[in-house]
Design a protein around this motif. Structure first.
Motif, PDB file in Angstrom:
ATOM      1  N   ALA A  77       0.843  -1.208   0.000  1.00  0.00           N
ATOM      2  CA  ALA A  77       0.000   0.000   0.000  1.00  0.00           C
ATOM      3  C   ALA A  77       0.869   1.245   0.000  1.00  0.00           C
ATOM      4  O   ALA A  77       0.568   2.237  -0.677  1.00  0.00           O
ATOM      5  N   ARG A  78       1.965   1.221   0.768  1.00  0.00           N
ATOM      6  CA  ARG A  78       2.849   2.386   0.793  1.00  0.00           C
ATOM      7  C   ARG A  78       3.461   2.638  -0.583  1.00  0.00           C
ATOM      8  O   ARG A  78       3.578   3.779  -1.020  1.00  0.00           O
ATOM      9  N   GLN A  79       3.827   1.573  -1.267  1.00  0.00           N
ATOM     10  CA  GLN A  79       4.383   1.762  -2.613  1.00  0.00           C
ATOM     11  C   GLN A  79       3.331   2.278  -3.586  1.00  0.00           C
ATOM     12  O   GLN A  79       3.618   3.165  -4.406  1.00  0.00           O
ATOM     13  N   ILE A  80       2.143   1.693  -3.507  1.00  0.00           N
ATOM     14  CA  ILE A  80       1.064   2.156  -4.390  1.00  0.00           C
ATOM     15  C   ILE A  80       0.781   3.642  -4.162  1.00  0.00           C
ATOM     16  O   ILE A  80       0.618   4.431  -5.110  1.00  0.00           O
ATOM     17  N   ILE A  81       0.717   4.026  -2.881  1.00  0.00           N
ATOM     18  CA  ILE A  81       0.417   5.437  -2.560  1.00  0.00           C
ATOM     19  C   ILE A  81       1.508   6.331  -3.146  1.00  0.00           C
ATOM     20  O   ILE A  81       1.215   7.399  -3.720  1.00  0.00           O
ATOM     21  N   ASN A  82       2.753   5.943  -3.029  1.00  0.00           N
ATOM     22  CA  ASN A  82       3.826   6.762  -3.590  1.00  0.00           C
ATOM     23  C   ASN A  82       3.753   6.814  -5.108  1.00  0.00           C
ATOM     24  O   ASN A  82       4.038   7.844  -5.727  1.00  0.00           O
ATOM     25  N   HIS A  83       3.372   5.684  -5.740  1.00  0.00           N
ATOM     26  CA  HIS A  83       3.255   5.681  -7.204  1.00  0.00           C
ATOM     27  C   HIS A  83       2.146   6.615  -7.684  1.00  0.00           C
ATOM     28  O   HIS A  83       2.227   7.174  -8.782  1.00  0.00           O
ATOM     29  N   PHE A  84       1.097   6.771  -6.870  1.00  0.00           N
ATOM     30  CA  PHE A  84      -0.023   7.637  -7.275  1.00  0.00           C
ATOM     31  C   PHE A  84       0.434   9.072  -7.503  1.00  0.00           C
ATOM     32  O   PHE A  84      -0.264   9.861  -8.148  1.00  0.00           O
ATOM     33  N   HIS A  85       1.598   9.419  -6.982  1.00  0.00           N
ATOM     34  CA  HIS A  85       2.066  10.802  -7.136  1.00  0.00           C
ATOM     35  C   HIS A  85       2.181  11.173  -8.604  1.00  0.00           C
ATOM     36  O   HIS A  85       1.928  12.330  -8.991  1.00  0.00           O
ATOM     37  N   ASN A  86       2.546  10.205  -9.454  1.00  0.00           N
ATOM     38  CA  ASN A  86       2.720  10.499 -10.887  1.00  0.00           C
ATOM     39  C   ASN A  86       1.418  10.977 -11.533  1.00  0.00           C
ATOM     40  O   ASN A  86       1.444  11.747 -12.495  1.00  0.00           O
ATOM     41  N   LEU A  87       0.308  10.474 -11.029  1.00  0.00           N
ATOM     42  CA  LEU A  87      -0.985  10.864 -11.631  1.00  0.00           C
ATOM     43  C   LEU A  87      -1.279  12.339 -11.417  1.00  0.00           C
ATOM     44  O   LEU A  87      -1.877  12.999 -12.264  1.00  0.00           O
ATOM     45  N   PHE A  88      -0.855  12.882 -10.266  1.00  0.00           N
ATOM     46  CA  PHE A  88      -1.242  14.250  -9.892  1.00  0.00           C
ATOM     47  C   PHE A  88      -0.305  15.308 -10.451  1.00  0.00           C
ATOM     48  O   PHE A  88      -0.579  16.502 -10.321  1.00  0.00           O
ATOM     49  N   VAL A  89       0.817  14.874 -11.052  1.00  0.00           N
ATOM     50  CA  VAL A  89       1.762  15.861 -11.598  1.00  0.00           C
ATOM     51  C   VAL A  89       1.103  16.574 -12.766  1.00  0.00           C
ATOM     52  O   VAL A  89       0.611  15.924 -13.703  1.00  0.00           O
ATOM     53  N   PRO A  90       1.017  17.943 -12.728  1.00  0.00           N
ATOM     54  CA  PRO A  90       0.394  18.674 -13.841  1.00  0.00           C
ATOM     55  C   PRO A  90       1.177  18.470 -15.129  1.00  0.00           C
ATOM     56  O   PRO A  90       2.411  18.448 -15.135  1.00  0.00           O
ATOM     57  N   ARG A  91       0.462  18.238 -16.241  1.00  0.00           N
ATOM     58  CA  ARG A  91       1.087  18.107 -17.564  1.00  0.00           C
ATOM     59  C   ARG A  91       1.030  19.467 -18.242  1.00  0.00           C
ATOM     60  O   ARG A  91       0.002  20.137 -18.230  1.00  0.00           O
ATOM     61  N   GLN A  92       2.123  19.840 -18.849  1.00  0.00           N
ATOM     62  CA  GLN A  92       2.187  21.142 -19.496  1.00  0.00           C
ATOM     63  C   GLN A  92       1.552  21.074 -20.873  1.00  0.00           C
ATOM     64  O   GLN A  92       1.696  20.101 -21.607  1.00  0.00           O
ATOM     65  N   GLY A  93       0.832  22.146 -21.239  1.00  0.00           N
ATOM     66  CA  GLY A  93       0.298  22.277 -22.582  1.00  0.00           C
ATOM     67  C   GLY A  93      -0.885  21.407 -22.896  1.00  0.00           C
ATOM     68  O   GLY A  93      -1.190  21.188 -24.070  1.00  0.00           O
ATOM     69  N   GLU A  94      -1.547  20.864 -21.895  1.00  0.00           N
ATOM     70  CA  GLU A  94      -2.710  20.018 -22.153  1.00  0.00           C
ATOM     71  C   GLU A  94      -3.944  20.878 -22.345  1.00  0.00           C
ATOM     72  O   GLU A  94      -4.047  21.997 -21.812  1.00  0.00           O
ATOM     73  N   SER A  95      -4.892  20.318 -23.092  1.00  0.00           N
ATOM     74  CA  SER A  95      -6.141  21.039 -23.334  1.00  0.00           C
ATOM     75  C   SER A  95      -7.044  20.941 -22.087  1.00  0.00           C
ATOM     76  O   SER A  95      -6.817  20.121 -21.194  1.00  0.00           O
ATOM     77  N   ALA A  96      -8.065  21.767 -22.098  1.00  0.00           N
ATOM     78  CA  ALA A  96      -8.978  21.786 -20.959  1.00  0.00           C
ATOM     79  C   ALA A  96      -9.707  20.460 -20.805  1.00  0.00           C
ATOM     80  O   ALA A  96      -9.958  19.988 -19.689  1.00  0.00           O
ATOM     81  N   ASP A  97      -9.981  19.810 -21.953  1.00  0.00           N
ATOM     82  CA  ASP A  97     -10.717  18.548 -21.884  1.00  0.00           C
ATOM     83  C   ASP A  97      -9.876  17.465 -21.227  1.00  0.00           C
ATOM     84  O   ASP A  97     -10.356  16.718 -20.366  1.00  0.00           O
ATOM     85  N   THR A  98      -8.644  17.382 -21.608  1.00  0.00           N
ATOM     86  CA  THR A  98      -7.780  16.351 -21.013  1.00  0.00           C
ATOM     87  C   THR A  98      -7.507  16.655 -19.540  1.00  0.00           C
ATOM     88  O   THR A  98      -7.355  15.730 -18.736  1.00  0.00           O
ATOM     89  N   ILE A  99      -7.426  17.929 -19.219  1.00  0.00           N
ATOM     90  CA  ILE A  99      -7.227  18.290 -17.803  1.00  0.00           C
ATOM     91  C   ILE A  99      -8.421  17.825 -16.975  1.00  0.00           C
ATOM     92  O   ILE A  99      -8.267  17.309 -15.865  1.00  0.00           O
ATOM     93  N   LYS A 100      -9.616  17.979 -17.526  1.00  0.00           N
ATOM     94  CA  LYS A 100     -10.796  17.513 -16.805  1.00  0.00           C
ATOM     95  C   LYS A 100     -10.753  15.991 -16.623  1.00  0.00           C
ATOM     96  O   LYS A 100     -11.152  15.476 -15.573  1.00  0.00           O
ATOM     97  N   ARG A 101     -10.245  15.274 -17.642  1.00  0.00           N
ATOM     98  CA  ARG A 101     -10.144  13.820 -17.501  1.00  0.00           C
ATOM     99  C   ARG A 101      -9.143  13.455 -16.408  1.00  0.00           C
ATOM    100  O   ARG A 101      -9.366  12.525 -15.632  1.00  0.00           O
ATOM    101  N   GLN A 102      -8.042  14.181 -16.377  1.00  0.00           N
ATOM    102  CA  GLN A 102      -7.072  13.934 -15.313  1.00  0.00           C
ATOM    103  C   GLN A 102      -7.705  14.194 -13.946  1.00  0.00           C
ATOM    104  O   GLN A 102      -7.492  13.434 -12.995  1.00  0.00           O
TER     105      GLN A 102
END
Length: 1547
Positions: free
Chosen positions: A120-145
Motif C-alpha cells: 500500500a505504501r508503494q502504491i500510494i507513492n506511485h499515485f504521485h505520478n498521476l497528480f503531476v500537472p502536464r504542461q500544454g494540455e487542453s482543458a478537456d484532457t485536464i478535466k479527464r485527469q
C-alpha cells in the motif's frame, strides 16, 4: 510551537522525485514503455470485474507483483492522451488497495494481501505520478485527469476510513503523500482552470479529513504537524485553504464546546456534512489537541495582508523570472484574492468567537456549507431590513447571502458588513450564561485580532516603516528562503514600498477583514460579565485599536470598520470596563457621522448592510452615554495618543454634541423602533437636566454670566431640529441664565403637585447626589443653549412638529411621542415665568416670549393632531387610530393639569373645548370661525368611537373639576370626597352616637334620587348640628361617574356677613301713638268728571248696555235678585264692623306683635330639587308618548328605594370603584447569583436588608410616597382595603422596624395624579401568606362578605379622638384654612370584604416587576413564574384569569460601578409591549431612575389598556354600576307620588 522538531519537507520532495524514477521503464524510450504498459495493464484490468466477472490474480510471487507495479508506476506518468491506459492503471491500483479492507477483492494478488501495508505504501507513492500537472494540455484532457484524481482521492479516503490494518508507517506515508500532491497542485500561483484550480478544494478536504482520521488512529508526530504548517503557509494564496481551515475548525470547535461546557451550552450548528468531519472515536483530549493544532495551522492570518510574504515561494519567483515583461512576485494576478482570503480567515475566527460566546444558536452553516467552497458567508445571521438590502424586518434568523469571489475585479467588493449580526448585542442576541471569560478567549485569539484591527492604521504604518528599516540592513537573500516556518512582517524596504503594489492590493482593500476583526474584538469585550476582570494589557490594546479605527477622515464617510464597531459595541459603555470613557470623543464623532444625516455617506457603495440596524446600534450606544456629561461634569478625558493636555476634553463639553446628535437623529429617523428608542432617550435627557438643575444647582447657586447682547450660535447645527416659527429663536435662546432667578408661577392655580403635596407630608420624589460643584467657566459655553429650559423648548417643538408631519400614521411612534409630551408636561422648568429676549440680526426684530407660549403651542399641536386623526376617511379608522386619539386626549389632560394657566387663555380654552366637542359628538359646532354655531340639540351624535367619546368626556370633566384644584384637601390619594353617609350622620342631632356604626341606619336618613341615569343624589335634610343658625339646609352626596362629592347648601335671604346680627331685647317697644285727629273735609264723590256730559259719545260708548236695556233684555226678576244680594251684603258688613268693635282684638284693645317660633323643619330637598330644575314637570308635552307622565324612566328624576337590605352593599361597591386607573409595581432585590424565589423574597427580611446596595433604598424613596395602609384612602395594591380608611389602633400604633418594609401589610409606596394611581409593593413572605388566605376566602359568598362579622370597628379611644377632632371644626363642610395639613373630617370604618366589580376585563391585569440586580446576568435566571404567587391583588378572582409569566413586564435595574444604572426590559412580544421613556439597554442617572421607572410603568399599563378591546375606563364602569343600581332599586312613581315623597320625612 514546533521549533525544536525537524520538518519532513525534504522527505516529501524526495518521494515526489522518486516516484517518477521508480520504474525501470524509464530507462527505455517512451514509446517502448508505453507499449509495455498498454499490454500489461490491459490484461490486469480484465481480471478486476469491471467489464466481466472478477477472477483471482495470476500474480502469486512478490517478484511478479513488483514487476507489474513498476509497469503501472510508469503508466501513471504517461501523457494524458493515453487516458484509457492511465485509467486502467488507476483501476488496478484502487482494486489492489482493498487489501487493507476487512474484505479484500478477489482480484487482489496474494502477496499484496499477505503484506498489505508494504505494498500500500508503494502504491500510494506511485499515485504521485498521476497528480503531476502536464504542461500544454487542453482543458478537456485536464478535466479527464481531474476525474481520475478524484477517483484516487476517494479510494484513499475510503481505505483510511474502513481499514483496520494500516500501521503507523502507512499512515505517515499516506499523510506525506497527501501533503506532496497538495504542494504540487497548490503551491504554484493559481492559473484558472488548470488541474490545480479544479482539484484545489478536493485535495485540501481529503488532506484535512484524512488527517483528522489519523489523529484518532495514529496521531501524527510533531514533525508531521510542523510539515503541515509549513506546507499550508505555501498555499495561502488559495481561497479554498482558508475555507477548508474554517470548516475543520468549526467542526472541532463544536465538539470542543460539547464536552467543555456541557449540553446546556448553545450548540454550534454546522452543515450536515461538516458534522461528520470528526471521526466517531476521537477522545475529548484528542479533540482539544487537534483543535489547537489546526487553529495554528496557517500561521498568523494577518500575513495575508502582505503580498510579499505570500509570494516569496520559489514558484512565484520562477513566475516572476519567466514573465515576459518582468514583474515582481507580489504582482501575480492570483494575489488579488488576498483581501477576500483575509476576510474569510477573519470570518472564521469570528465564527469561533461567536461559538465560545454562545451565539451559535444563530447558526453558522453558511460559513462552511457544501457547494462552492470559495463562497463564504456570514459568521452570524442577518435580518434584511426595510431600509437596507433585502425586504422585511422579521425577527427570525435568516441565512446571510454569500459573498462570491472572483479572480478578476477588486476583491474588496465583498463586504464584511453582511456578516455582522443585525440584532446587535444588547438588543436581542443573548450570550451563553456559561460562556468562558473574556481573558480566556483573548488568550487564544488576541494576537491575530489585535494585529488585524490595526491593519492600515497609523500604528501599523509606523511599525511597517520601522521593520522595513531594520530589514534593509540584512542581506536580501533571505527573501528567497524556500520554506520558513515562522511568518514575519520584516521585509526589505523595496518590497514594502506601497508604490510597487497593484491598486487592487493596497492596504485599504483589506478593510473588510479589518472590520471583521475589530467587530469580533468588540463582541468579546461586550461579553464581559458583572465583576469579571479583563487584563489591563488587553484593555489597553483594545482601546488603542478602537481609537485607530474610529478616526474620522476629512470626507466624513462611513467605512466598513466604523460600521462594524458600531454594530457590535452596543453594550460597550454599560459594562464597567476600566477606562472605557477615554473612547467617548471618538464614539461621539462616529455617531455624528451615522445618526444626524438622513442619507449615510458610504466610503464604498459596495458596502452591503442594513442601515436601520446600524442606526439602531448607534442609538444604543447613544443611550448608554447620554447621562455621562452631567454625571462626571468637569472630569477631564485624556487622549490616548497625545501626552499633552492641549486636546483634553471634559465631560460637560460633550453635552452639546450629544444633544445635537439626539435631536438631529430624531428629525431624520424613519424606522419606528429606532424612533421609539430616541424618544425615550430625549425624555431622559430633559428629565436629567431638569432634575440636575433642581438638585445640584440648588435653585440659583450657579448664576452664570452670559452674552446679553445676542446669542452666540455654535458652529454645529444646533437648531436644525427646531428651526421654524418663532419658537426656533427660543430654541437658540439661552440668554436666560441657568440660575439666578427663582421659579415664578403663572396664573392663579399653577402650583405643582409637589408644591401642594408637601402640605400632606409627601416628600419630594427626587434625590440629590453629593457631587462636587466646580463648574465655573465650563458651563458658560454650554448652558446657554443646552440648559434644561432650552432642551425643554427644543424637545417640545421637535416632537410636536414630527408628530403632526411624520408620525401620525404609526401607532407605536405616536404613542411614544405622546408619552414623551406627557412627560415633558410634568417637568417643572426653573425658568417658567422668565421672559426671554432674543435678537435676530437676520430679521432685525426682537421677540419676547415665555414658556406659556411654548406650552400653549404644544397643546394646540396635540389638539390639531386629534382633529387630523378624527378627520381621516372611514377606511382609515381602526382600533390603532382610535388608540392614538385616546392617548392624545390623555396627553392634553396632562398638559392642562400641570399648566392650568393655559385655560385662562381664550384661544387655548376654545381650542381645547372644540376638540372635546369633536370627541364627544364627532363634529365641531363651528368648522370655521365665520360659520354660524350649530347648537348641541341640532347635532347628530356620531363620535369616532365610544373609546374616543369616553376619553373626551374624561378630559372635559378634568377641565371642569380638577384643573387648578388637584390635589384637593384630601391629598393626591383621592379625587373623591372622603365623606359618606356614616361620616355625615355622626354630626346630625337625630342620630344616636351608639348606632352610628350601621350604614343602613345612616342611609335611611337620606333620600336617594338618580338624574341622567348616571348620577346618584343622596339628600340629607337635617342640618349638621347648626342649631345656632337655623336655615333651610340640604347636604348632598353626589355619586357620579367621576367620583363622590359632598356639598352643603343653605337657603339664605341675607349674606353671611349680615345674617349673624341678632337683637337681644325681648320687646323692642312701640312708638308713641299720634292721637291728633285730622280734619276731614266733606266732599261729594263723583263717578265721572264734571264735563263728561259735554263729550260727544261714540259707538264704543254704547257697547256697555244701560240698566234699562238690561231690564228689557233679561227681565225684572234678574234685576230684583241682584238688588237683594247687594242689600244682604251691606247688612253683613255692618254686623261685622259692630262685632269687631266689641272684640278684644279691636283697635281699642290692641296687643303687641310677637315673632313666631323659629322653624326647624324645612323641606330643603324639595327646595333644592325645584331650584335646580329637577321638578320641571310642566315642560313635558303630554301629546308626545316619550314624554308622557306614565313613563318614569324618561323623567329628570328617579327615586330609589333604600329599604332593601342590599342597597347599602351596592352603594359600597360603587364607592369601591375608583374613578382613576390603578396599577401595581412589585419591587424585588436580587443578590448576586440568586435564582430561587425564596432567596429573593428573603432579601427583604430585616436581617438581610442591611446588606443591600444603599442606592436601592434611595431608588425606593423616589418611586412614590410612603403611606400607612391603615390611614390611606387610595389604592394600596390590594383590592380589599383600597379606597377607604380603615384599621385598628393596634395596627396603627405598631411601628415597622425595617424601613424598607413596603409589602402592603402596614406601609406601601404610593403615587397618584389626576387620572391614575400606582402602588409600589416590595413583597415579603407575608404576601404569600396573605394571598393564600385571600384565595381560601374567595369561595365565601357575597352575602357573607357583607355580613357584620367582617366589619372592623374602631376602638373607643380612636372614636373619641376622631369625634373631638371633628367637633373642633365647623361642621358645615367648610374648609379649615388654618389646618391644611390635617385631613378632615376623618372618614368612618369601611368593610373588609372583597370588592366585587363586574367582570369587564378580557385579560388579566398586567403585572409589572421592578428588579434590582447586583449581577446583571441574573436576569436570565429570574424566577418570574415562582414570584407570581407573591403578587396577588385580589382582583384575579374577578377576572377568572390568573396572570401568566409570559404576560409580565419586568424592568431590571443594575447598578454600575460608576454610580449609574443600567436598564434591561423584558416583556411579552407584541406591537405595544414596551413603553417609553425607559428603553432596553439605557443607562440612567440615579437622580431620575424613580421618575422614569414610574412613568414607564404607567405607560405600560396605559398601552395594555389601549390594546384591550374590552377595556372600559373607570368612569364608564362607575356609570354602568349606577345604571345597575337604578334597575334594581328604582321606584316607578307618578308626578303626584313623587311630590308627595318629597314632603315625607326620612326615617
Amino acid at each position: 510551537m514546533y521549533s525544536e522538531w525537524a520538518s519532513l519537507s525534504a522527505q516529501i520532495t524526495a518521494n515526489s522525485c522518486g516516484a517518477q524514477c521508480f520504474s525501470v521503464l524509464n530507462k527505455f524510450p517512451a514509446s517502448a514503455g508505453r507499449e509495455v504498459v498498454v499490454s500489461v495493464v490491459k490484461q490486469l484490468g480484465t481480471n478486476l470485474g469491471i467489464t466481466q466477472n472478477a477472477e483471482p490474480s495470476h500474480l502469486v510471487k512478490d517478484e511478479e507483483v513488483k514487476w507489474c507495479m513498476d509497469v503501472i508506476c510508469f503508466g501513471l506518468s504517461l501523457p494524458l492522451q493515453e487516458h484509457e491506459t492511465i485509467k486502467d492503471c488507476v483501476n488496478v491500483y484502487c482494486e489492489w488497495l482493498t487489501a487493507l479492507h476487512p474484505q479484500p477483492r478477489i482480484s487482489v494478488p496474494k502477496p499484496i494481501c499477505e503484506d498489505a501495508n508494504l505494498y500500500a505504501r508503494q502504491i500510494i507513492n506511485h499515485f504521485h505520478n498521476l497528480f503531476v500537472p502536464r504542461q500544454g494540455e487542453s482543458a478537456d484532457t485536464i478535466k479527464r485527469q481531474a476525474v481520475l484524481c478524484h477517483r484516487v482521492l476517494r479510494t484513499l479516503q475510503q481505505t483510511a476510513q474502513i481499514s483496520q490494518l494500516m500501521d503507523r508507517q502507512t499512515w505517515d506515508t499516506l499523510l506525506l503523500f497527501l501533503l506532496a500532491i497538495n504542494e504540487i497542485l497548490l503551491a504554484p500561483p493559481t492559473v484558472k482552470d488548470d488541474v490545480g484550480d479544479q482539484l484545489c478544494e478536493r485535495v485540501l478536504s481529503v488532506l484535512f479529513e484524512v488527517w483528522l482520521l489519523a489523529c484518532v488512529r495514529s496521531f501524527p508526530s510533531p514533525s508531521m504537524w510542523k510539515t503541515l504548517q509549513e506546507s499550508c503557509a505555501m498555499w495561502r494564496h488559495r481561497v479554498a485553504l482558508v475555507d477548508q481551515w474554517n470548516r475543520v475548525n468549526l467542526a472541532l470547535t463544536a465538539r470542543l464546546l460539547e464536552f467543555s461546557y456541557g449540553p446546556a451550552f448553545p450548540q454550534l450548528k454546522n452543515a450536515d456534512e461538516d458534522g461528520q468531519l470528526i471521526p466517531i472515536g476521537m477522545s475529548n483530549d484528542c479533540v482539544a489537541q487537534t483543535w489547537y493544532r489546526f487553529l495554528r495551522m496557517i500561521g498568523n492570518p494577518t500575513a495575508l495582508c502582505s503580498p510579499h510574504i505570500i509570494s516569496k515561494s520559489s514558484h512565484f519567483v520562477q513566475w516572476a523570472l519567466t514573465h515576459e515583461k518582468g514583474a515582481e512576485t507580489h504582482q501575480h494576478p492570483c494575489l488579488q484574492q488576498l483581501p477576500q482570503i483575509f476576510l474569510n480567515a477573519m470570518k472564521g475566527i469570528s465564527s469561533q468567537v461567536d461559538a465560545f460566546l454562545g451565539l451559535s444558536k444563530t447558526s453558522l452553516i453558511g460559513l462552511t456549507g457544501g457547494g462552492a467552497r470559495n463562497a463564504i458567508s456570514s459568521s452570524s445571521t442577518t435580518n434584511a431590513g426595510s431600509t437596507g438590502t433585502g425586504s422585511g424586518e422579521g425577527s427570525a434568523p435568516a441565512p446571510a447571502p454569500t459573498t462570491p469571489t472572483s479572480t478578476s475585479g477588486p476583491p474588496s467588493a465583498s463586504s464584511s458588513i453582511n456578516s455582522l449580526p443585525l440584532t446587535s448585542m444588547g438588543a436581542g442576541v443573548e450570550l451563553a450564561v456559561a460562556r468562558p471569560k473574556c481573558n480566556s478567549i483573548l488568550h487564544v485569539f488576541h494576537e491575530w485580532l489585535f494585529e488585524a484591527a490595526h491593519i492600515g492604521g497609523d500604528t501599523w504604518r509606523q511599525n511597517r516603516k520601522k521593520q522595513a528599516c531594520e530589514a534593509s540592513k540584512r542581506p536580501s537573500s533571505m527573501i528567497m528562503e524556500h520554506r520558513k516556518g515562522s511568518i514575519s512582517l520584516s521585509q526589505p524596504n523595496s518590497l514594502n514600498d506601497p508604490q510597487s503594489l497593484p491598486p487592487t492590493l493596497t492596504i485599504d482593500k483589506y478593510e473588510s477583514g479589518r472590520a471583521e476583526a475589530i467587530g469580533t474584538l468588540c463582541k468579546i469585550f461586550c461579553a464581559k460579565k458583572t465583576g469579571e476582570e479583563i487584563l489591563p494589557v488587553y484593555l489597553a490594546r483594545f482601546y488603542m485599536a478602537l481609537q485607530q479605527c474610529l478616526k474620522i477622515t476629512e470626507s466624513r464617510e462611513c467605512d466598513e470598520t466604523l460600521a462594524s464597531i458600531l454594530l457590535h459595541s452596543s453594550d460597550l459603555f454599560r459594562l464597567d470596563l476600566d477606562g472605557i470613557n477615554v473612547l467617548l470623543p471618538g464614539f461621539i464623532a462616529a455617531l455624528e457621522i451615522v445618526l444626524p444625516d438622513k442619507d449615510l455617506k458610504l466610503k464604498t457603495q459596495s458596502m452591503v448592510f442594513n442601515r436601520t440596524e446600524l442606526r439602531r446600534s448607534a442609538i444604543n450606544i447613544l443611550l448608554s452615554i447620554m447621562v455621562l456629561p452631567l454625571h462626571y461634569q468637569t472630569l477631564p478625558i485624556r487622549d490616548l495618543t497625545c501626552e499633552t493636555s492641549e486636546k483634553m476634553f471634559t465631560f460637560i463639553q460633550l453635552k452639546s454634541r450629544l444633544m445635537n446628535i439626539l435631536m438631529n437623529a430624531l428629525q431624520v429617523e424613519t424606522d419606528a423602533q429606532n424612533t421609539h428608542m430616541l424618544l425615550g432617550g430625549l425624555l431622559l435627557c430633559v428629565q436629567d437636566a431638569v432634575t440636575f438643575e433642581e438638585t445640584e444647582l440648588g435653585g440659583g447657586n450657579a448664576n452664570l454670566s452670559h452674552n446679553s447682547s445676542g446669542v452666540q450660535h455654535h458652529d454645529a447645527n444646533l437648531l436644525s431640529s427646531a428651526c421654524s416659527e418663532r419658537s426656533a429663536s427660543l430654541v437658540s435662546a439661552g440668554t436666560a441664565s441657568l440660575g439666578g432667578q427663582t421659579t415664578a408661577t403663572m396664573g392663579a392655580g399653577s402650583g405643582s403637585i409637589r408644591d401642594t403635596a408637601s402640605a400632606h407630608d409627601y416628600p419630594s420624589l427626587t434625590i440629590s447626589d453629593d457631587m462636587s460643584f466646580e463648574f465655573g467657566q465650563e458651563l458658560e459655553g454650554v448652558t446657554t443653549y443646552d440648559n434644561a429650559h432650552a432642551l425643554f423648548v427644543r424637545a417640545t417643538y421637535l416632537v410636536c412638529h414630527r408628530l403632526i408631519s411624520s408620525w401620525k400614521t404609526d401607532l407605536n411612534v405616536s404613542l411614544a411621542a405622546l408619552e414623551l409630551l406627557s412627560g415633558l408636561a410634568r417637568l417643572h422648568i426653573r425658568e417658567t415665568d422668565t421672559l426671554v429676549k432674543i435678537y435676530e440680526a437676520s430679521q432685525n426684530l426682537t421677540i419676547i416670549s415665555s414658556d406659556a407660549l411654548e406650552c400653549k403651542r404644544a397643546v394646540k399641536w396635540i389638539c390639531d393632531y386629534i382633529c387630523y386623526q378624527c378627520s381621516r376617511p372611514p377606511p382609515a379608522h381602526s382600533k390603532d387610530l382610535h388608540s392614538t386619539i385616546v392617548a392624545a386626549f390623555q396627553c392634553t389632560a396632562a398638559w392642562l393639569m400641570q399648566h392650568p394657566y393655559l385655560l385662562q387663555d381664550k384661544d387655548c380654552l376654545q381650542t381645547v373645548l372644540e376638540v372635546v366637542e369633536l370627541g364627544i359628538s364627532g363634529t365641531k359646532s363651528q368648522s370655521k370661525g365665520t360659520d354660524i354655531p350649530k347648537f348641541k340639540d341640532e347635532k347628530e351624535l356620531k363620535p369616532a368611537s365610544m373609546r374616543v367619546r369616553d376619553a373626551a368626556e374624561n378630559l372635559l370633566t378634568i377641565i371642569l373639576e380638577q384643573v387648578g384644584y388637584f390635589p384637593s384637601e384630601c391629598g393626591p390619594e383621592s379625587i373623591s370626597s372622603l365623606l359618606d353617609e356614616l361620616a355625615l350622620m355622626k354630626h346630625c342631632n337625630s342620630m344616636v352616637p351608639a348606632a352610628a356604626a350601621s350604614s343602613e341606619q345612616a342611609i335611611a336618613k337620606f333620600k336617594y334620587f338618580v338624574t341622567e341615569n348616571s348620577t346618584i343624589l343622596a339628600l340629607l335634610e337635617e342640618p349638621l348640628g347648626n342649631d345656632q343658625d337655623p336655615q333651610p339646609t340640604v347636604t348632598l352626596l353626589i355619586r357620579g361617574p367621576f367620583g363622590r362629592h359632598a356639598w352643603t347648601m343653605q337657603l339664605r335671604h341675607l349674606p353671611r356677613s349680615k345674617s349673624g346680627i341678632k337683637y337681644h331685647a325681648i320687646n323692642p317697644g312701640r312708638p308713641i301713638p299720634m292721637n291728633d285727629a285730622t280734619q276731614r273735609l266733606d266732599s261729594e264723590q263723583k263717578n265721572f268728571p264734571d264735563g263728561v256730559d259735554k263729550v260727544q259719545p261714540c259707538v264704543a260708548d254704547y257697547s256697555i248696555p244701560t240698566i234699562e236695556q238690561m231690564r228689557e233684555q233679561y227681565g225684572t226678576a234678574v234685576i230684583r235678585e241682584l238688588e237683594s244680594l247687594l242689600e244682604n251684603q251691606s247688612i253683613h258688613e255692618k254686623l261685622a264692623w259692630a262685632e269687631a268693635d266689641t272684640s278684644a282684638d279691636s283697635l281699642s284693645h290692641a296687643q303687641e306683635c310677637v315673632p313666631p317660633t323659629v322653624c326647624h323643619e324645612f323641606h330643603a330637598a324639595r327646595l333644592f330639587l325645584s331650584h335646580f330644575g329637577f321638578l320641571g314637570f310642566e315642560t313635558r308635552n303630554p301629546q308626545n308618548p316619550a314624554e308622557a307622565l306614565g313613563n318614569p324612566p324618561q323623567r329628570p328624576l328617579i327615586v330609589l328605594d333604600t329599604k332593601s337590605a342590599a342597597f347599602a352593599a351596592d352603594l359600597d361597591r360603587l364607592d369601591k370603584l375608583s374613578a382613576r386607573t390603578h396599577d401595581s409595581v412589585y419591587v424585588f432585590y436580587v443578590k448576586s447569583g440568586q435564582t430561587s424565589a425564596q432567596q429573593i423574597i428573603a432579601n427583604m427580611g430585616e436581617e438581610s436588608s442591611a446588606s443591600h446596595d444603599p442606592h436601592f433604598a434611595s431608588m425606593l424613596q423616589t418611586l412614590g410616597w410612603p403611606v400607612q395602609v391603615s390611614e390611606h384612602s387610595g389604592w394600596t395594591g390590594f383590592a380589599h382595603n383600597s379606597w377607604s380608611l380603615k384599621g385598628t389602633p393596634e395596627e396603627q400604633l405598631k411601628s415597622t422596624a425595617n424601613e424598607l418594609n413596603y409589602n402592603g401589610s402596614q406601609r406601601v409606596l404610593y403615587w397618584a395624579d389626576v387620572s391614575s394611581e400606582i402602588a409600589f409593593v416590595v413583597p415579603t413572605s407575608w404576601n404569600l401568606r396573605y394571598n393564600s388566605d385571600t384565595c381560601d376566602s374567595g369561595s365565601i359568598s357575597s352575602t357573607d362578605q357583607i355580613g357584620s362579622s367582617n366589619v372592623w370597628t374602631r376602638g373607643e379611644a380612636d372614636s373619641a379622638a376622631g369625634l373631638a377632632k371633628s367637633k373642633s371644626r365647623n361642621l358645615s363642610l367648610e374648609l379649615d384654612t388654618n389646618r391644611r395639613d390635617v385631613k378632615e373630617p376623618v372618614p368612618p370604618t369601611r368593610r373588609k370584604g372583597n370588592v366585587t366589580k363586574p367582570t369587564l376585563l378580557a385579560q388579566a391585569p398586567a403585572k409589572i416587576f421592578l428588579v434590582w440586580l447586583e449581577s446583571y446576568e441574573d436576569y436570565l435566571n429570574f424566577p418570574l413564574e415562582d414570584l407570581l404567587a407573591y403578587t396577588r391583588t385580589g382582583e384575579e378572582l374577578q377576572t377568572q384569569q390568573l396572570p401568566r409569566a409570559s404576560d409580565c413586564h419586568v424592568i431590571f435595574v443594575h447598578s454600575l460601578l460608576s454610580g449609574l444604572l443600567r436598564v434591561k426590559l423584558q416583556g411579552p412580544p407584541g406591537r405595544m409591549s414596551f413603553a417609553t421613556p425607559l428603553v432596553d439597554g439605557m443607562v440612567l442617572s440615579r437622580r431620575v431612575v424613580g421618575n422614569l421607572v414610574r412613568q414607564t410603568a404607567l405607560n405600560i399599563s396605559r398601552r395594555r389598556r389601549l390594546d384591550n378591546d374590552n377595556y372600559q375606563p373607570p368612569h364608564v364602569r362607575r356609570r354602568l354600576k349606577v345604571q345597575d343600581i337604578v334597575q334594581k332599586y328604582k321606584m316607578d312613581l307618578s308626578e303626584a307620588d313623587l311630590l308627595a315623597h318629597l314632603f315625607q320625612r326620612a326615617i
